[in-house]
Scaffold this motif. Structure first.
Motif, PDB file in Angstrom:
ATOM      1  N   MET A  88      42.147  48.292  39.941  1.00  0.00           N
ATOM      2  CA  MET A  88      41.447  49.031  40.985  1.00  0.00           C
ATOM      3  C   MET A  88      41.724  50.519  40.817  1.00  0.00           C
ATOM      4  SD  MET A  88      41.810  48.831  45.143  1.00  0.00           S
ATOM      5  CE  MET A  88      41.170  47.185  45.334  1.00  0.00           C
ATOM      6  N   LYS A  89      40.733  51.317  41.110  1.00  0.00           N
ATOM      7  CA  LYS A  89      40.852  52.772  41.033  1.00  0.00           C
ATOM      8  C   LYS A  89      42.109  53.221  41.796  1.00  0.00           C
ATOM      9  CE  LYS A  89      37.710  56.629  41.431  1.00  0.00           C
ATOM     10  NZ  LYS A  89      36.298  56.920  41.712  1.00  0.00           N
ATOM     11  N   PRO A  90      42.946  54.037  41.168  1.00  0.00           N
ATOM     12  CA  PRO A  90      44.229  54.395  41.788  1.00  0.00           C
ATOM     13  C   PRO A  90      44.131  54.911  43.224  1.00  0.00           C
ATOM     14  CG  PRO A  90      44.161  55.181  39.539  1.00  0.00           C
ATOM     15  CD  PRO A  90      42.790  54.645  39.848  1.00  0.00           C
ATOM     16  N   GLY A  91      43.126  55.699  43.535  1.00  0.00           N
ATOM     17  CA  GLY A  91      42.990  56.252  44.876  1.00  0.00           C
ATOM     18  C   GLY A  91      42.667  55.227  45.945  1.00  0.00           C
ATOM     19  N   LEU A  92      42.311  54.016  45.533  1.00  0.00           N
ATOM     20  CA  LEU A  92      41.962  52.954  46.477  1.00  0.00           C
ATOM     21  C   LEU A  92      43.088  51.952  46.671  1.00  0.00           C
ATOM     22  CD1 LEU A  92      38.321  52.239  45.222  1.00  0.00           C
ATOM     23  CD2 LEU A  92      39.018  53.631  47.195  1.00  0.00           C
ATOM     24  N   THR A  93      44.133  52.029  45.840  1.00  0.00           N
ATOM     25  CA  THR A  93      45.219  51.048  45.913  1.00  0.00           C
ATOM     26  C   THR A  93      46.156  51.366  47.076  1.00  0.00           C
ATOM     27  OG1 THR A  93      46.627  52.289  44.384  1.00  0.00           O
ATOM     28  CG2 THR A  93      45.152  50.643  43.420  1.00  0.00           C
ATOM     29  N   GLY A  94      46.819  50.320  47.567  1.00  0.00           N
ATOM     30  CA  GLY A  94      47.804  50.485  48.632  1.00  0.00           C
ATOM     31  C   GLY A  94      47.212  50.826  49.988  1.00  0.00           C
ATOM     32  N   LYS A  95      45.912  50.590  50.164  1.00  0.00           N
ATOM     33  CA  LYS A  95      45.232  50.956  51.409  1.00  0.00           C
ATOM     34  C   LYS A  95      44.539  49.764  52.060  1.00  0.00           C
ATOM     35  CE  LYS A  95      44.594  55.652  49.878  1.00  0.00           C
ATOM     36  NZ  LYS A  95      43.677  56.706  49.490  1.00  0.00           N
ATOM     37  N   GLY A  96      44.952  48.561  51.682  1.00  0.00           N
ATOM     38  CA  GLY A  96      44.366  47.376  52.292  1.00  0.00           C
ATOM     39  C   GLY A  96      43.049  46.933  51.691  1.00  0.00           C
ATOM     40  N   ASN A  97      42.680  47.490  50.528  1.00  0.00           N
ATOM     41  CA  ASN A  97      41.414  47.118  49.892  1.00  0.00           C
ATOM     42  C   ASN A  97      41.531  45.931  48.940  1.00  0.00           C
ATOM     43  OD1 ASN A  97      39.843  49.301  50.994  1.00  0.00           O
ATOM     44  ND2 ASN A  97      40.907  50.665  49.583  1.00  0.00           N
ATOM     45  N   GLY A  98      42.748  45.568  48.597  1.00  0.00           N
ATOM     46  CA  GLY A  98      42.969  44.571  47.559  1.00  0.00           C
ATOM     47  C   GLY A  98      42.377  43.211  47.867  1.00  0.00           C
ATOM     48  N   TYR A  99      42.522  42.747  49.107  1.00  0.00           N
ATOM     49  CA  TYR A  99      42.053  41.402  49.440  1.00  0.00           C
ATOM     50  C   TYR A  99      40.544  41.280  49.242  1.00  0.00           C
ATOM     51  CZ  TYR A  99      41.658  36.892  51.736  1.00  0.00           C
ATOM     52  OH  TYR A  99      41.399  35.573  51.996  1.00  0.00           O
ATOM     53  N   SER A 100      39.772  42.190  49.823  1.00  0.00           N
ATOM     54  CA  SER A 100      38.312  42.084  49.703  1.00  0.00           C
ATOM     55  C   SER A 100      37.868  42.324  48.259  1.00  0.00           C
ATOM     56  CB  SER A 100      37.605  43.039  50.660  1.00  0.00           C
ATOM     57  OG  SER A 100      37.973  44.374  50.418  1.00  0.00           O
ATOM     58  N   PHE A 101      38.544  43.210  47.548  1.00  0.00           N
ATOM     59  CA  PHE A 101      38.227  43.498  46.149  1.00  0.00           C
ATOM     60  C   PHE A 101      38.440  42.252  45.281  1.00  0.00           C
ATOM     61  CE2 PHE A 101      39.896  45.015  41.975  1.00  0.00           C
ATOM     62  CZ  PHE A 101      38.752  45.639  41.507  1.00  0.00           C
ATOM     63  N   PHE A 102      39.622  41.654  45.378  1.00  0.00           N
ATOM     64  CA  PHE A 102      39.926  40.509  44.526  1.00  0.00           C
ATOM     65  C   PHE A 102      39.158  39.265  44.974  1.00  0.00           C
ATOM     66  CE2 PHE A 102      43.279  37.525  42.594  1.00  0.00           C
ATOM     67  CZ  PHE A 102      42.669  37.562  41.345  1.00  0.00           C
ATOM     68  N   ALA A 103      38.951  39.079  46.268  1.00  0.00           N
ATOM     69  CA  ALA A 103      38.155  37.945  46.754  1.00  0.00           C
ATOM     70  C   ALA A 103      36.727  38.030  46.205  1.00  0.00           C
ATOM     71  CB  ALA A 103      38.149  37.908  48.281  1.00  0.00           C
ATOM     72  N   PHE A 104      36.181  39.233  46.149  1.00  0.00           N
ATOM     73  CA  PHE A 104      34.843  39.440  45.584  1.00  0.00           C
ATOM     74  C   PHE A 104      34.824  39.005  44.117  1.00  0.00           C
ATOM     75  CE2 PHE A 104      32.070  42.214  43.070  1.00  0.00           C
ATOM     76  CZ  PHE A 104      30.833  41.883  43.607  1.00  0.00           C
ATOM     77  N   ILE A 105      35.829  39.433  43.354  1.00  0.00           N
ATOM     78  CA  ILE A 105      35.916  39.074  41.936  1.00  0.00           C
ATOM     79  C   ILE A 105      36.054  37.557  41.777  1.00  0.00           C
ATOM     80  CG2 ILE A 105      37.369  39.251  39.866  1.00  0.00           C
ATOM     81  CD1 ILE A 105      37.941  42.184  40.770  1.00  0.00           C
ATOM     82  N   LEU A 106      36.942  36.956  42.569  1.00  0.00           N
ATOM     83  CA  LEU A 106      37.136  35.500  42.475  1.00  0.00           C
ATOM     84  C   LEU A 106      35.843  34.754  42.774  1.00  0.00           C
ATOM     85  CD1 LEU A 106      40.635  35.055  44.153  1.00  0.00           C
ATOM     86  CD2 LEU A 106      40.074  34.942  41.712  1.00  0.00           C
ATOM     87  N   ASN A 107      35.124  35.172  43.801  1.00  0.00           N
ATOM     88  CA  ASN A 107      33.842  34.530  44.127  1.00  0.00           C
ATOM     89  C   ASN A 107      32.873  34.636  42.963  1.00  0.00           C
ATOM     90  OD1 ASN A 107      34.096  33.367  46.696  1.00  0.00           O
ATOM     91  ND2 ASN A 107      33.910  35.351  47.676  1.00  0.00           N
ATOM     92  N   HIS A 108      32.816  35.808  42.360  1.00  0.00           N
ATOM     93  CA  HIS A 108      31.897  36.032  41.236  1.00  0.00           C
ATOM     94  C   HIS A 108      32.259  35.127  40.057  1.00  0.00           C
ATOM     95  CE1 HIS A 108      29.993  38.179  37.847  1.00  0.00           C
ATOM     96  NE2 HIS A 108      29.044  38.360  38.743  1.00  0.00           N
ATOM     97  N   ILE A 109      33.530  35.045  39.720  1.00  0.00           N
ATOM     98  CA  ILE A 109      33.968  34.207  38.599  1.00  0.00           C
ATOM     99  C   ILE A 109      33.739  32.734  38.905  1.00  0.00           C
ATOM    100  CG2 ILE A 109      35.988  33.427  37.296  1.00  0.00           C
ATOM    101  CD1 ILE A 109      37.066  36.326  37.573  1.00  0.00           C
ATOM    102  N   GLN A 110      34.059  32.303  40.118  1.00  0.00           N
ATOM    103  CA  GLN A 110      33.957  30.889  40.464  1.00  0.00           C
ATOM    104  C   GLN A 110      32.518  30.425  40.614  1.00  0.00           C
ATOM    105  OE1 GLN A 110      36.761  30.982  43.755  1.00  0.00           O
ATOM    106  NE2 GLN A 110      38.324  30.032  42.485  1.00  0.00           N
ATOM    107  N   ASN A 111      31.583  31.349  40.751  1.00  0.00           N
ATOM    108  CA  ASN A 111      30.171  30.965  40.801  1.00  0.00           C
ATOM    109  C   ASN A 111      29.646  30.553  39.430  1.00  0.00           C
ATOM    110  OD1 ASN A 111      29.684  31.214  43.526  1.00  0.00           O
ATOM    111  ND2 ASN A 111      29.129  33.370  43.389  1.00  0.00           N
TER     112      ASN A 111
END
Length: 159
Positions: A88-111
């Protein structure tokens, strides 16, 4: 985090990603902007994650590119799984964005893939490990190279 979109990695996004600089201890994830690194991102299954404005938010890779090479010596990658690596882009890390970011990726891969998922994370990265556990990953094993301890994590089933 706003709506996200997956795209095939392109040279502009690859250059941007390779220029990202993280604060210590996450500087472990800093890369070099060189021909080998660009080729790695453009010739292998790397995908960009952009927002609705087309701004790069992060990326993911799957397969061999998501593995830590020395892990094979420890049997970390013997079972058939989809290996995932994310950034994830460094400026976005550590701000609570990780869950929605990774959940989006997991959904995309699992589809598009029905194999269990696996990832390898540096053991010091407690922030990422906590996120992965929240999304259903469990520890399989650990291994070390000369300088870093790694944890291999597995996820069965969907989100």
């Amino acid at each position: 985090m706003q709506q996200l979109f997956v795209g095939k990695m392109n040279i502009d996004f690859a250059r941007e990603i390779l220029s990202w600089r993280y604060e210590a201890p996450y500087d472990f994830y800093n890369n070099d902007l060189d021909t080998d690194s660009l080729n790695e991102m453009l010739e292998n299954p790397y995908y960009s994650i952009a927002d609705a404005n087309g701004q790069l938010v992060g990326f993911y890779c799957i397969g061999h590119s998501a593995q830590v090479p020395i892990g094979s010596l420890f049997g970390a990658y013997e079972e058939e799984r989809v290996d995932i690596g994310i950034g994830m882009k460094p400026g976005l890390t550590g701000k609570g964005n990780g869950y929605s970011f990774f959940a989006f990726i997991l959904n995309h891969i699992q589809n598009t893939n029905f194999l269990p998922l696996r990832l390898t994370v540096a053991k010091f990265n407690h922030r990422a490990i906590h996120l992965y556990e929240k999304l259903g990953f469990t520890k399989l094993m650990e291994f070390s190279n000369d300088s870093t301890d790694f944890i291999v994590m597995n996820k069965q089933g969907n989100l």
